[in-house]
Design an enzyme around this catalytic site. Sequence first.
Site, PDB file in Angstrom:
ATOM      1  N   ASN A  25       5.388   4.248 -35.988  1.00  0.00           N
ATOM      2  CA  ASN A  25       5.210   4.321 -34.449  1.00  0.00           C
ATOM      3  C   ASN A  25       4.653   2.925 -33.860  1.00  0.00           C
ATOM      4  OD1 ASN A  25       2.946   6.259 -32.091  1.00  0.00           O
ATOM      5  ND2 ASN A  25       4.949   5.221 -31.634  1.00  0.00           N
ATOM      6  N   TYR A  40       4.175   2.386 -18.666  1.00  0.00           N
ATOM      7  CA  TYR A  40       3.103   2.997 -19.559  1.00  0.00           C
ATOM      8  C   TYR A  40       1.757   2.706 -19.358  1.00  0.00           C
ATOM      9  CZ  TYR A  40       0.626   4.149 -24.238  1.00  0.00           C
ATOM     10  OH  TYR A  40      -0.130   4.619 -25.016  1.00  0.00           O
ATOM     11  N   GLU A  49      -3.022   9.472 -20.611  1.00  0.00           N
ATOM     12  CA  GLU A  49      -2.165   8.523 -21.096  1.00  0.00           C
ATOM     13  C   GLU A  49      -0.635   8.793 -20.329  1.00  0.00           C
ATOM     14  OE1 GLU A  49      -0.368   7.135 -25.351  1.00  0.00           O
ATOM     15  OE2 GLU A  49      -0.302   9.362 -25.028  1.00  0.00           O
ATOM     16  N   TYR A  59       3.457   8.082 -18.915  1.00  0.00           N
ATOM     17  CA  TYR A  59       4.702   7.559 -19.252  1.00  0.00           C
ATOM     18  C   TYR A  59       5.613   7.783 -17.835  1.00  0.00           C
ATOM     19  CZ  TYR A  59       3.999   7.361 -24.191  1.00  0.00           C
ATOM     20  OH  TYR A  59       3.635   7.190 -25.497  1.00  0.00           O
ATOM     21  N   GLU A  63       8.480   1.386 -26.951  1.00  0.00           N
ATOM     22  CA  GLU A  63       8.067   2.024 -28.097  1.00  0.00           C
ATOM     23  C   GLU A  63       9.144   2.527 -28.963  1.00  0.00           C
ATOM     24  OE1 GLU A  63       5.385   6.387 -28.723  1.00  0.00           O
ATOM     25  OE2 GLU A  63       5.607   5.170 -26.720  1.00  0.00           O
TER      26      GLU A  63
END
Length: 340
Positions: A61, A93, A102, A104, A194
């Site tokens: 990741n 992000y 968090e 997105y 990502e």
Amino acid sequence: MAVAAVLVIPTSANADTTVSSNSTGTNNGYFYSFWSQNSGQAAMTLGSGGQYSTTWNNVTNFVAGKGWNPGTTDAVTYSGTFNCNGNCYLSLYGWTTNPLIEYYIVDNYGNYNPSSGATKLGSVVSDGSTYDLYSTQRTDAPSIEGDHSNFTQFWAIRQSKRTGGTITVSNFFTAWAKAGLNLGTPNYEILATEGYGSSGSSNITVSHGTGGGTGSPSPSPSASASPSPSPSGSTGGGTGSGCTATFANASDWGSGFTGAVTVKNNGSTATKGWKVTMTYAGNQTVTNLWSGSYSQSGKVVTVTNAAYNGAVPAGGSTGFGFNADYSGANAAPTLACTAS
């Protein structure tokens, strides 16, 4: 579900510097971050202005990109290339604190839709496509506050994938709020690449934009009341000393609504701060507001900038959003704007 948390280790980098270890810093006027669970399998090269490129190979990741710290509701424009073999995202992000969120805004992804298994909360039409809204929970996971955090993830996932264009950020903040998802104090915000259990590459250039479309949020499927069309008089504007404020009724459900106000700097130099006064004719009562601070006295709501959006460049814009209750008619407020 991929988790993209950044270890906050201040560094700096020059143009055409390659980063392959966990770090954050500034490069050519932009904030950058790089995080990987397996250092050496991914790298980011920092270019001029808002440009960066990445490569990754069989990485567990990683997330990397350029943007701003703190983030704002300003529109973001980007362009470039994005190539992925497996699970990957190209997203605006960011993080907020108090609460720890968090978020997105996903414009492109590989063979895995990050909403898989999540409950859809609604949708918003913005920048030429419909974005579906979701929320997921993370427990004992890495975050900007440490490696063992509990926090919520907000998602907006574009139905028609793209690599490049304008993201009208305020549309998504407003739509999330309408779905009951309220962000906290902004931390950083990047146009991020990502990769999760995948290989690929990207070459992205990001900058602040001027707005790319009107947001039209749809209700949560579980909402108890169905939104009605916005009433007549649902938009308005006002000019004052050095700035103009424009109001739009983003969503109205009969007993309450979500409002969005754009503040434009009409001057020839950047502002240090701004104040907007909204005067209502009815009984509208603000219940919460983001990207600013407010007070209400009777029919008059006074809003001042947040710490991160008071400085507006000449000819530039920022804004704030809010939720409010009302009964009876819901005419647009009279606006006045003052810049300092």
